[in-house]
Design an enzyme around this catalytic site. Structure first.
Site, PDB file in Angstrom:
ATOM      1  CE  LYS A 140      -3.630   2.220   2.866  1.00  0.00           C
ATOM      2  NZ  LYS A 140      -2.870   3.943   2.319  1.00  0.00           N
ATOM      3  CE  LYS A 338      -2.884   2.918   6.908  1.00  0.00           C
ATOM      4  NZ  LYS A 338      -3.207   4.441   7.171  1.00  0.00           N
TER       5      LYS A 338
END
Length: 689
Positions: A140, A338
C-alpha cells in the site's frame, strides 16, 4: 555517414568542432536515426528510472539526448509526442482543468487488526459460495493517487484522484516524470487503457530535496507525500521536472480493446508493456497465506523505493468485482491492512505552546533530532493537556514518537526507566502566548477567545493562501509574520489591499517578488467557490466537503443562509459539520469578512454547481440499498443534472432509488406513496429518457 556524424557530435563536446551538415546524410537516414534515438533513450529511461539498473553512463546518455535535440531542432517535423524531448513543456499553465473519472477512484477500507482482516476475507467467501477465490497482497504505497490514460499506446491524459469523481488534469506534469513511459512498449496496444497508481518521492530523494531547499532558504516540505502533492500542483512543468518524482501502477480504470481475468495477470501485463508496477506482490489461496505475505512485506518494506504504510489485499479474480460491488466510499473486493506506526526514541527538551487558527492551544514538544519514517524529526505534537496528563510526560523525559497517519510526529509514550528525578512538569499557560489574553477551558481544550490574536490571524491567512484553497504562491510563513507583526494585515481580507510599494519595503521582498505575489493574489479572485469555502477555515469542513457544498448550493449566499435542518438533509454532511457551518455564518466578524471579500471581487459562484435547468431540476431523490456504483458517485450525477439528494424521506421526496438489500426506507416510502425507481430507471432519467 551516421557514424561520422555521431563522432563529430562527441568531438564537438571535446574540441568544440562543428558537426557536418546533416543534408549530406539524406532525409531517410536522418529519420531512421531519429527513431533509433527515441527507442534507445526510452529503453535507457526504463532501465534507469524503473529497474534502477543503468545500462549506459550519464555521459553516454547525455550525448544521445543532445544528438536527438539537435536532430529535432534541424528537423522539427520529426518530433513525435512520445519523444523524450517532449516531456517538459516550455509554457506554465494558467490553471488546472477538471477531469471527470468515468469510473470513480475510490479509497480502501483499512484496519490494523488481524481479526478484522480475517473477517473481511470471510465476508468475501460468504458472498461467493462455492467459488474458487484467490487474493493478491501488494504494497500500500503512501503517495498521491493518479490516473494515466494511454490511447493506442500513447500517453494522452493524467489526472489526480480529487474527490474520487472529479480530479485535476495534470498531464503536462506527469509527462516530466521519467519512470512514466510516453509510449507503451507493445506493437499492439489497447485502444484505450486507463491505469491507476501513485506518484511518489523516495525517502532518500526527499531528504536530498529538503537539504537543497534549506540551502536556498526555502520552506521545507513536511514529508515525501506532501512534497509529491505540492510538486504535482505546480503550474509550471519545468519546476516539476526538477523534483525527483516517480510513479508506480497497480489499478485499472476504463479499458477498451483488452481484457484481463485476474489482478496477477493485470500486473504482469503492465510490466510487459513498460509500466512500473510494485516490486513485490504475492498471490495467495487462503487467509493464512495472506497474513504470511503481509508479514513478508513488512520485513522488506523499508528496502522498497517508495514509502509504504500497509498492504493492499485484493480479490484476484476480476469477474467477482461486479458481484461484490461497492460501499459508498470503497470497493468490497479489496481491503488495506495497515502496519503499526514506526517508533523512535529521543529526549524531550522543551515544550512550546502553539495557537491554531481557531484559538486552540497545542503543546508541542521540542526534542533531540531523530530519524522517523523517512524524515528527521525535532518537534512533535502532544495534542492537548489531557494527553500530557494521561502520558505523564515531563520536560527532560525520554519519549517514544510515532507519525500519526504516517505524517504528523506525535509523542505516544514515556520511558519511565530513564527518569533521573530532574524532569519538570508541563504546566498549561494561563495567558495566550501570542496576544496575552486570558485563556479559557472548553472541555479538554485550552482556547484563546480573542479573534484578533496575531497567531490565530497568521494561521488563518496561511490556511486561506494554501495550495488547496486560494493558492496564493509567495504568501508564506515569513512574509505573513511580517504583514501581521507590522499591522499591515489585520484580517484575511486585507491581503487584497496589498500594493507593490508596501511589499518592496519588507524583508526579502524585491520588486519582482512583490509583482509575482500581487499577480497571484489577483488570480486567486477567480478561484472556484469551493476553494474559498475551504480557505475560510470553517471548523470540521475539509476540502472535499467544501467541494460538495459548492456543488450543491452553487453560491456563497445560498450556503451562508442554509439552516441546520437543510444541511443535515445532505448525504455528505453530519450533525457536527452542519452546526459548525451555521455557527460560522452567524458570527458578525465572519459576515464582515465575507462582505469585504465580495467587494474585492472574489468569486462567490461555483462552476461545480448543479445545473439549474437540468433534466432532474426540482426533483429530490433518496437512495436505499446497494447500487452498481458507490452511492456518493450516484448522488453527484443526480446533482449535476439539477436534482437534489437527501438522506431522509418526506412528502417532498420525488423518488426513492432502490438498490439491492434495501433498508427500512423502502417500507416508509410505500406508506408515504413515494414513487419507487431502480438504478436503470434512474440512469434513463439522467440521460433525459
Amino acid at each position: 555517414m551516421i557514424e561520422s556524424y555521431l563522432a563529430f557530435i562527441f568531438l564537438n563536446k571535446v574540441n568544440k568542432k562543428k558537426a557536418p551538415s546533416l543534408d549530406s546524410l539524406g532525409y531517410e537516414e536522418i529519420k531512421k536515426r531519429h527513431d533509433e534515438l527515441v527507442k534507445l533513450i526510452r529503453k535507457y529511461d526504463y532501465a534507469y528510472y524503473v529497474e534502477a539498473h543503468p545500462l549506459v553512463s550519464d555521459q553516454e546518455y547525455d550525448n544521445l539526448y543532445h544528438e536527438l535535440e539537435t536532430l529535432e531542432k534541424l528537423h522539427p517535423e520529426l518530433i513525435t509526442p512520445d519523444s523524450p524531448t517532449q516531456r517538459i513543456g516550455e509554457t506554465p499553465l494558467s490553471g488546472f482543468s477538471q477531469v471527470t473519472h468515468e469510473i470513480p477512484m475510490l479509497s480502501l477500507e483499512n484496519t490494523y487488526s488481524k481479526e478484522e482482516l480475517f473477517a473481511f476475507l470471510e465476508r468475501i467467501k460468504r458472498a461467493l459460495p462455492g467459488k474458487k477465490i484467490s487474493f493478491t497482497v501488494e504494497p500500500k504505497i503512501d503517495g498521491v493517487s493518479i490516473s494515466a490514460v494511454y490511447k493506442n499506446g500513447l500517453f494522452s491524459l493524467g489526472a489526480t484522484r480529487g474527490n474520487g469523481t472529479v480530479g485535476d488534469d495534470i498531464t503536462q506534469n506527469l509527462k516530466t516524470i521519467r519512470s512514466l513511459p510516453l509510449r507503451l512498449e507493445t506493437p499492439d496496444p489497447p485502444e484505450y487503457l486507463e491505469v491507476r497508481g501513485e506518484a511518489y518521492m523516495s525517502p532518500k530523494d526527499f531528504e536530498r530535496l529538503n537539504a537543497q531547499r534549506e540551502k536556498e532558504g526555502k520552506v521545507l516540505f513536511a514529508n515525501p507525500r506532501n512534497a509529491t502533492a505540492g510538486s504535482l500542483k505546480q503550474l509550471d512543468p519545468r519546476v516539476v521536472a526538477e523534483r525527483p518524482l516517480a510513479v508506480v501502477f497497480y489499478g485499472a480504470g476504463k479499458l477498451v480493446g483488452m481484457k484481463c481475468k485476474t489482478q496477477e495477470e493485470w500486473l504482469n501485463f503492465l510490466k510487459k508493456i513498460g509500466l512500473p508496477i510494485p516490486i513485490v506482490f504475492w498471490v495467495c489461496s487462503n487467509e493464512n497465506e495472506v497474513y504470511e505475505a503481509i508479514g513478508k512485506l513488512n520485513e522488506c518494506r523499508n528496502q522498497l523505493p517508495y514509502p509504504t504504510d500497509g498492504a493492499a489485499v485484493k480479490v484476484n479474480e476480476w469477474e467477482y468485482y461486479s458481484l461484490l460491488g461497492y460501499t459508498a466510499k470503497a470497493p468490497r473486493w479489496a481491503f488495506a491492512y495497515k502496519y503499526g506506526a514506526e517508533r523512535a526514541k529521543t529526549r524531550l527538551n522543551n515544550v512550546i505552546f502553539q495557537v491554531g487558527r481557531s484559538g486552540t492551544i497545542t503543546p508541542v514538544a521540542e526534542m533531540d533530532p531523530v530519524f522517523l519514517s523517512g524524515t528527521t524529526v525535532s518537534r512533535a505534537t502532544l495534542h492537548n493537556f489531557d494527553q500530557v496528563k494521561r502520558l505523564d510526560v515531563k520536560i527532560g523525559d525520554v519519549v517514544y514518537l510515532e507519525k500519526a497517519g504516517e505524517v504528523i510526529p506525535e509523542v505516544v509514550g514515556v520511558d519511565l526507566n530513564q527518569r533521573r528525578g530532574t524532569e519538570k512538569e508541563i504546566v498549561p499557560p494561563e495567558f495566550c502566548p501570542s496576544c496575552g489574553e486570558k485563556l479559557s477551558w472548553e472541555g479538554i481544550f485550552l482556547r484563546c477567545e480573542n479573534e484578533n490574536c496575531p497567531a490565530q490571524l497568521k494561521e488563518r491567512i496561511l490556511h486561506f493562501a494554501q495550495r488547496n484553497a486560494m493558492d496564493i504562491q509567495g504568501l508564506g510563513e515569513s512574509l505573513v509574520d511580517q504583514l501581521v507583526d507590522k499591522g499591515i494585515v489585520k484580517d484575511v481580507a486585507d491581503i487584497y489591499d496589498l500594493d507593490e510599494e508596501t511589499l518592496v519595503n519588507l524583508d526579502r521582498m524585491g520588486k519582482k517578488s512583490a509583482q509575482n505575489l500581487l499577480k497571484a493574489i489577483e488570480e486567486s479572485k477567480k478561484k472556484d467557490l469551493s476553494r474559498l469555502i475551504f480557505g475560510l477555515g470553517i471548523p470540521h469542513i475539509g476540502q472535499k466537503a467544501s467541494e460538495d457544498l459548492a456543488r450543491y448550493f452553487g453560491t456563497m449566499d445560498k450556503l451562508s443562509h442554509a439552516t441546520e435542518e437543510e444541511l443535515l438533509n445532505l448525504p455528505f454532511i453530519g450533525e457536527i459539520m452542519a452546526r459548525s457551518i451555521v455557527n460560522y455564518f452567524r458570527k458578525e466578524a465572519n459576515r464582515r469578512r465575507l462582505e469585504k471579500l465580495r467587494k474585492k471581487g472574489l468569486n462567490f459562484v461555483s462552476t461545480l454547481s448543479q445545473a439549474s435547468s437540468g433534466t432532474l431540476s426540482g426533483k429530490t431523490f433518496v437512495i436505499t440499498g446497494t447500487l452498481s456504483e458507490p452511492r456518493e458517485s450516484i448522488a453527484q450525477k443526480i446533482i449535476s443534472k439539477g436534482g437534489r439528494v437527501s438522506n431522509s424521506l418526506s412528502r417532498k421526496t420525488s423518488y426513492l432509488v432502490v438498490g439491492s438489500d434495501p433498508g427500512s426506507k423502502l417500507q416508509e416510502a410505500k406508506k408515504l406513496g413515494i414513487p419507487l425507481i431502480n438504478e436503470q430507471e434512474l440512469l434513463e432519467m439522467l440521460h433525459g429518457g
